[in-house]
Design an enzyme around this catalytic site. Structure first.
Site, PDB file in Angstrom:
ATOM      1  N   HIS A  17       0.848  -1.191   0.000  1.00 32.02           N
ATOM      2  CA  HIS A  17       0.000   0.000   0.000  1.00 32.02           C
ATOM      3  C   HIS A  17       0.888   1.246   0.000  1.00 32.02           C
ATOM      4  O   HIS A  17       2.072   1.172   0.349  1.00 32.02           O
ATOM      5  CB  HIS A  17      -0.913   0.004   1.222  1.00 32.02           C
ATOM      6  CG  HIS A  17      -2.038  -0.974   1.110  1.00 32.02           C
ATOM      7  ND1 HIS A  17      -2.574  -1.616   2.184  1.00 32.02           N
ATOM      8  CD2 HIS A  17      -2.742  -1.413   0.026  1.00 32.02           C
ATOM      9  CE1 HIS A  17      -3.556  -2.404   1.784  1.00 32.02           C
ATOM     10  NE2 HIS A  17      -3.659  -2.299   0.480  1.00 32.02           N
ATOM     11  N   GLY A  64      -3.601  -1.899  -7.468  1.00 28.20           N
ATOM     12  CA  GLY A  64      -4.503  -2.648  -6.588  1.00 28.20           C
ATOM     13  C   GLY A  64      -5.959  -2.222  -6.690  1.00 28.20           C
ATOM     14  O   GLY A  64      -6.831  -3.062  -6.921  1.00 28.20           O
ATOM     15  N   ASP A  69      -4.925  -6.531  -7.303  1.00 28.33           N
ATOM     16  CA  ASP A  69      -4.981  -7.532  -6.227  1.00 28.33           C
ATOM     17  C   ASP A  69      -5.721  -8.777  -6.719  1.00 28.33           C
ATOM     18  O   ASP A  69      -5.307  -9.906  -6.465  1.00 28.33           O
ATOM     19  CB  ASP A  69      -5.689  -6.971  -4.990  1.00 28.33           C
ATOM     20  CG  ASP A  69      -4.940  -5.813  -4.353  1.00 28.33           C
ATOM     21  OD1 ASP A  69      -3.702  -5.756  -4.488  1.00 28.33           O
ATOM     22  OD2 ASP A  69      -5.602  -4.969  -3.720  1.00 28.33           O
ATOM     23  N   ASP A  89      -1.266  -1.751   4.787  1.00 30.79           N
ATOM     24  CA  ASP A  89      -1.350  -0.715   5.811  1.00 30.79           C
ATOM     25  C   ASP A  89      -2.607  -0.923   6.650  1.00 30.79           C
ATOM     26  O   ASP A  89      -3.701  -0.604   6.203  1.00 30.79           O
ATOM     27  CB  ASP A  89      -1.374   0.658   5.143  1.00 30.79           C
ATOM     28  CG  ASP A  89      -1.370   1.800   6.131  1.00 30.79           C
ATOM     29  OD1 ASP A  89      -1.399   1.557   7.352  1.00 30.79           O
ATOM     30  OD2 ASP A  89      -1.345   2.960   5.674  1.00 30.79           O
ATOM     31  N   HIS A  96     -10.320  -0.302  -1.685  1.00 31.83           N
ATOM     32  CA  HIS A  96     -10.458  -1.648  -2.254  1.00 31.83           C
ATOM     33  C   HIS A  96     -10.234  -2.725  -1.184  1.00 31.83           C
ATOM     34  O   HIS A  96      -9.735  -3.799  -1.474  1.00 31.83           O
ATOM     35  CB  HIS A  96      -9.503  -1.824  -3.433  1.00 31.83           C
ATOM     36  CG  HIS A  96      -8.055  -1.704  -3.070  1.00 31.83           C
ATOM     37  ND1 HIS A  96      -7.499  -0.557  -2.575  1.00 31.83           N
ATOM     38  CD2 HIS A  96      -7.060  -2.611  -3.116  1.00 31.83           C
ATOM     39  CE1 HIS A  96      -6.216  -0.759  -2.326  1.00 31.83           C
ATOM     40  NE2 HIS A  96      -5.928  -2.005  -2.645  1.00 31.83           N
ATOM     41  N   ASP A  99     -10.970  -6.330  -1.886  1.00 26.95           N
ATOM     42  CA  ASP A  99      -9.983  -6.983  -2.757  1.00 26.95           C
ATOM     43  C   ASP A  99      -8.775  -7.439  -1.949  1.00 26.95           C
ATOM     44  O   ASP A  99      -8.208  -8.513  -2.206  1.00 26.95           O
ATOM     45  CB  ASP A  99      -9.511  -6.035  -3.864  1.00 26.95           C
ATOM     46  CG  ASP A  99     -10.629  -5.613  -4.790  1.00 26.95           C
ATOM     47  OD1 ASP A  99     -11.643  -6.333  -4.864  1.00 26.95           O
ATOM     48  OD2 ASP A  99     -10.496  -4.566  -5.451  1.00 26.95           O
ATOM     49  N   ARG A 105      -7.088 -14.039   1.559  1.00 26.57           N
ATOM     50  CA  ARG A 105      -7.861 -15.266   1.714  1.00 26.57           C
ATOM     51  C   ARG A 105      -7.434 -16.310   0.684  1.00 26.57           C
ATOM     52  O   ARG A 105      -7.198 -17.465   1.023  1.00 26.57           O
ATOM     53  CB  ARG A 105      -9.357 -14.965   1.566  1.00 26.57           C
ATOM     54  CG  ARG A 105     -10.248 -16.169   1.704  1.00 26.57           C
ATOM     55  CD  ARG A 105     -11.719 -15.806   1.396  1.00 26.57           C
ATOM     56  NE  ARG A 105     -12.436 -16.965   0.948  1.00 26.57           N
ATOM     57  CZ  ARG A 105     -12.374 -17.526  -0.249  1.00 26.57           C
ATOM     58  NH1 ARG A 105     -11.620 -17.006  -1.174  1.00 26.57           N
ATOM     59  NH2 ARG A 105     -13.066 -18.605  -0.549  1.00 26.57           N
TER      60      ARG A 105
END
Length: 145
Positions: A17, A64, A69, A89, A96, A99, A105
């Site tokens: 980020h 991103g 992402d 961060d 987002h 995302d 995940r």
């Protein structure tokens, strides 16, 4: 679960980020020799900065917030990325955020190496498996139908 051998040359995604880009670039400079022997992937701006810092090509995806992402997540799901170093961060709201959660995940679902902090990235890169073949345990998911 089934065994899948990763070669010594890994395919690593590096993401940061905006507030964490300086930290990632400093970390990359410290570990340049260990990183340049691998295939590197990154989201937009991070990829450009990494190319400048390392002097090697980096496969770049969208930024991103524009889908980068998710593009990296798709590569993880298709078995084309072996590890994720994502300096995210936690103190700044991200437009987002869904995302980001989906990327983390999917990396966990497919049992790839994940580092999200400076310390975990140091541990990951100092592992003997970082630049050696590794027998990864991959989950067996069945397709519906």
């Amino acid at each position: 679960m089934y065994e899948h051998w990763l070669p010594a040359r890994k395919r690593l995604a590096l993401v940061a980020h905006d507030q964490k880009k300086p930290e990632l670039l400093a970390w990359v400079a410290q570990h340049q020799a260990a990183l340049i022997v691998h295939d590197l992937y990154a989201t937009g701006t991070t990829g450009r900065l990494l190319e400048e810092a390392l002097g090697i090509p980096v496969t770049k995806f969208q930024s991103g917030p524009l889908g980068g992402d998710q593009q990296i997540g798709a590569k993880i799901a298709s078995g084309e990325i072996d590890g994720l170093i994502f300096f995210w961060d936690p103190l700044t709201a991200q437009p987002h955020e869904p995302d980001v959660s989906a990327l983390l995940r999917i990396a966990a679902v497919w049992n790839i190496a994940i580092a999200s902090t400076l310390m975990s990235a140091d541990f990951l890169i100092s592992s003997p498996w970082f630049s050696a073949p590794y027998c990864q345990q991959k989950p067996e998911y069945r397709s519906p139908g």
